[in-house]
Structures are given as C-alpha cells and as structure tokens.
Design a protein around this motif. Sequence first.
Motif, PDB file in Angstrom:
ATOM      1  N   LEU A  90       0.839  -1.197   0.000  1.00 25.24           N
ATOM      2  CA  LEU A  90       0.000   0.000   0.000  1.00 25.24           C
ATOM      3  C   LEU A  90       0.878   1.252   0.000  1.00 25.24           C
ATOM      4  N   PRO A  91       0.472   2.340  -0.642  1.00 24.56           N
ATOM      5  CA  PRO A  91      -0.872   2.535  -1.181  1.00 24.56           C
ATOM      6  C   PRO A  91      -1.056   2.121  -2.634  1.00 24.56           C
ATOM      7  N   SER A  92       0.021   2.082  -3.439  1.00 27.63           N
ATOM      8  CA  SER A  92      -0.179   1.987  -4.890  1.00 27.63           C
ATOM      9  C   SER A  92       0.358   0.719  -5.525  1.00 27.63           C
ATOM     10  N   GLY A  93       1.028  -0.143  -4.776  1.00 25.36           N
ATOM     11  CA  GLY A  93       1.549  -1.360  -5.360  1.00 25.36           C
ATOM     12  C   GLY A  93       2.851  -1.151  -6.102  1.00 25.36           C
ATOM     13  N   PHE A  94       3.505  -2.284  -6.447  1.00 30.63           N
ATOM     14  CA  PHE A  94       4.773  -2.197  -7.169  1.00 30.63           C
ATOM     15  C   PHE A  94       4.904  -3.397  -8.105  1.00 30.63           C
ATOM     16  N   PRO A  95       4.376  -3.274  -9.327  1.00 27.51           N
ATOM     17  CA  PRO A  95       4.449  -4.371 -10.296  1.00 27.51           C
ATOM     18  C   PRO A  95       5.894  -4.650 -10.708  1.00 27.51           C
ATOM     19  N   PRO A  96       6.251  -5.905 -10.967  1.00 31.13           N
ATOM     20  CA  PRO A  96       5.360  -7.067 -11.004  1.00 31.13           C
ATOM     21  C   PRO A  96       5.278  -7.798  -9.660  1.00 31.13           C
ATOM     22  N   LEU A  97       5.736  -7.153  -8.594  1.00 28.82           N
ATOM     23  CA  LEU A  97       5.880  -7.866  -7.324  1.00 28.82           C
ATOM     24  C   LEU A  97       4.589  -7.954  -6.532  1.00 28.82           C
ATOM     25  N   ASP A 102      -6.491  -6.261 -12.060  1.00 21.36           N
ATOM     26  CA  ASP A 102      -7.434  -5.544 -12.915  1.00 21.36           C
ATOM     27  C   ASP A 102      -8.889  -5.935 -12.651  1.00 21.36           C
ATOM     28  N   ASP A 103      -9.114  -6.870 -11.706  1.00 20.75           N
ATOM     29  CA  ASP A 103     -10.486  -7.164 -11.291  1.00 20.75           C
ATOM     30  C   ASP A 103     -10.907  -6.306 -10.109  1.00 20.75           C
ATOM     31  N   GLN A 104     -10.029  -5.375  -9.730  1.00 19.80           N
ATOM     32  CA  GLN A 104     -10.276  -4.406  -8.656  1.00 19.80           C
ATOM     33  C   GLN A 104     -10.209  -5.009  -7.247  1.00 19.80           C
ATOM     34  N   LYS A 105      -9.858  -6.286  -7.106  1.00 17.72           N
ATOM     35  CA  LYS A 105      -9.873  -6.884  -5.774  1.00 17.72           C
ATOM     36  C   LYS A 105      -8.720  -7.836  -5.492  1.00 17.72           C
ATOM     37  N   THR A 106      -8.238  -8.575  -6.481  1.00 22.95           N
ATOM     38  CA  THR A 106      -7.204  -9.576  -6.232  1.00 22.95           C
ATOM     39  C   THR A 106      -5.853  -8.918  -5.988  1.00 22.95           C
ATOM     40  N   LEU A 107      -5.202  -9.275  -4.894  1.00 21.45           N
ATOM     41  CA  LEU A 107      -3.823  -8.837  -4.670  1.00 21.45           C
ATOM     42  C   LEU A 107      -2.930  -9.799  -5.440  1.00 21.45           C
ATOM     43  N   THR A 108      -2.419  -9.338  -6.554  1.00 23.88           N
ATOM     44  CA  THR A 108      -1.659 -10.188  -7.458  1.00 23.88           C
ATOM     45  C   THR A 108      -0.189  -9.785  -7.432  1.00 23.88           C
ATOM     46  N   GLY A 109       0.638 -10.495  -8.185  1.00 24.82           N
ATOM     47  CA  GLY A 109       2.066 -10.217  -8.206  1.00 24.82           C
ATOM     48  C   GLY A 109       2.866 -11.423  -7.750  1.00 24.82           C
ATOM     49  N   SER A 110       4.158 -11.388  -8.020  1.00 19.43           N
ATOM     50  CA  SER A 110       5.001 -12.548  -7.704  1.00 19.43           C
ATOM     51  C   SER A 110       5.066 -12.847  -6.216  1.00 19.43           C
ATOM     52  N   GLU A 111       5.046 -11.815  -5.369  1.00 17.17           N
ATOM     53  CA  GLU A 111       5.216 -12.041  -3.933  1.00 17.17           C
ATOM     54  C   GLU A 111       3.985 -12.716  -3.298  1.00 17.17           C
ATOM     55  N   PHE A 149       5.947 -11.808   2.692  1.00 16.68           N
ATOM     56  CA  PHE A 149       6.462 -12.083   1.348  1.00 16.68           C
ATOM     57  C   PHE A 149       6.351 -10.769   0.597  1.00 16.68           C
ATOM     58  N   SER A 150       7.376  -9.932   0.694  1.00 20.68           N
ATOM     59  CA  SER A 150       7.242  -8.581   0.158  1.00 20.68           C
ATOM     60  C   SER A 150       8.581  -8.012  -0.294  1.00 20.68           C
ATOM     61  N   ASN A 151       9.363  -8.838  -1.024  1.00 22.05           N
ATOM     62  CA  ASN A 151      10.637  -8.370  -1.565  1.00 22.05           C
ATOM     63  C   ASN A 151      11.563  -7.856  -0.469  1.00 22.05           C
ATOM     64  N   ILE A 152      11.618  -8.588   0.625  1.00 22.87           N
ATOM     65  CA  ILE A 152      12.413  -8.176   1.789  1.00 22.87           C
ATOM     66  C   ILE A 152      13.814  -8.776   1.679  1.00 22.87           C
TER      67      ILE A 152
END
Length: 339
Positions: A90-97, A102-111, A149-152
């Motif tokens: 949050l707040p805006s995300g960091f693709p592709p992680l 685009d369904d407005q709800k799924t938290l997607t990304g590699s992490e 799981f957040s690119n730590i």
Amino acid sequence: MSTITPARWRHRAGTLVLAAGVVVALAGCAANANADPGAGSTDGAVTIGAASNGAATETKVTVDEDTALHDALPADVKSSGTLTIGIGALPSGFPPLAFTGDDQKTLTGSEPDLGRLVAAKLGLRADVQNATWDNLFVGIDGGKVDAGFSNITVTEQRKEKYDFASYRQDNLALQVPATSGLTFDGDPSVLAGKTIAVSSGTNQEKILLEWKADLAKRGDTIDVKYYPDGNAVKLALDSGKIDGYFGPNPTIAYANKQSAGSAHPTKTAGTYSGAGSSLQGLIAATTKKGSGLAKPIAGAIDDLIADGTYAKWLRAYNLSNEAVQHSEVNPEGLPLDNS
C-alpha cells in the motif's frame, strides 16, 4: 534493505519510485485493498498471475501438500489452518511484485503468489493481507502476520529481530534497447565510454558511481545521467541518448515485458547483485524470530523448486534470472555497514 532510499524498492518496497522506463497503468490499485479473494481455497489450486493486467503469464498449478512439513508447523499455525501472508504494497503497489489486479480486488504479483504456493505446500489456507511497508513489520512483530512475502532483503540488522527463508536473488539489471549488442556479466569495464542512466539516491547509483571512479583511475569513464522519472528514461533509451539504464531487476523485467511488440522494445543485458560484488543479496520470507516458521517455509520452497512449480512461478513473471537453487534459513545478509 534497511537504509531507505527513494527509488530502490529493495530497501523499501512499499514506496517504490518507478524508474523502469515505462508508464505503469494499473487498474484498481485501491488503498484499502487488504483481503485475499482466493483465501478460501484448500485444494492446492493456485493461479499464478491472476488478474495481473499483463504483468505475468497466467499459469494454473496444483500444489500437493507436504504432510511432514505440515506436521512440523508451530502448533498455533497448524491449528488455525491458515498462513497469514503479509504484503507491504500500500498505497499503490509495485508491479510485477505486488499490486491490486485488474479485477479491482485480487492482490496479485510474484510475492503474494509465492505466499499462496507455500501455504498450499504446507497444507494451509492462504490469507494474504496488504499493508503499508511499515505496518507489514508491525504485523509480523505483533503476531497478526505469520510471514512477510514482500521483496524483503536479508540483512544482518534484520536478522537480530527476524528469521528468514530465502526464495529469490536480489538483483539489479542493466536495461538496454533490444537492438543493443551490449552484454554485461558484472565486469564494469564493458561500460567504459557508455552513457548509463540511474536513479539518484539509490543503491544502484552508489554501485555505478564506484565503478565510474574505478574506471577513471585507468583513464576510462562512464557518463552517468539522471532523469526525473521512468518516462524520461524510456524516451532517452528510445532516442539513443543513453546506452542503458541500471535499476532493479524485477522492475526492468516488467518494463521489458510491457515494451515487447512496441516500436522500441527493451531487454536485460545482464544482472548484478544488489549487495555488491562480495555477496549475492537474497530476498526472503520473513517471520518473527523464534516463531518456528522459517524452517517449514524453507522446506516448502525447496519442495516447490524440486517439483518445478517454483520455475513456473518465476517464468510467469519473467524473473527466471533471480532463481535460487534452494532456500536458506537465515543466510548471510547485507552487513551492518551496508544495511
């Protein structure tokens, strides 16, 4: 991943400054998105790259539970039947992680996807929770989050408070036009006479300037350029004003994928450890120290490596060049003087 720098998400993923050379247009990166719509799944089915808006190749897999690893879980996690996975996007995300899909709800990304795969391997339901970067660690500290799981990046400073299970290399990359013949294997001498862009105040700038100083001692140089944002970097690459851009590998991998098929596609000429020449930096699942979770998570990651699911996950996100051979519990991290 401890000295906060403005554009190096390796140090602060939740405040990524995009310098990938593309405009990132994401649908629905809602600031209050925190629940995982797929959290109820208990059959081992995981969709990698769901609702990723082109950031990944959607790949459906079925993960078999490792009952021995399930039995080795801490009693409270095993009895809950849930692995609560923390993401600091949050707040805006960091693709592709990590970002809202685009369904407005799924938290997607590699992490978050790897978190779901690990949960399935452990025979647990995945509950993925999104927060700010700082609140991710608050959640781990307070026990509301089982594993981040957040690119730590693993650092020696963080190891004083957390246990780690590594799953990906922490790399920088050199982005060049797809037509470029420049290749980079970690030897900075190939950059002599080249013009390379980098983001100011970042870890990659520190490394690039060190290379420039070393080359100057033998009469060579690197012309270092700075641009205000990713759009300006992309325009400079397209026009030939710069030979390459030195930045975070996943961000560049995403930019390359987005540019494919365009008039000016880009590629990665090579990668370099975000920890510098003496240590391969590692990204790791992060748990509260002494929780007993790091070892089962590492075992789950090793299982995913062995059965090929791990390779499918990396390939879906164009991150195969950050693969590890196995997961390490509390590996050597960035030293205190570089944290």
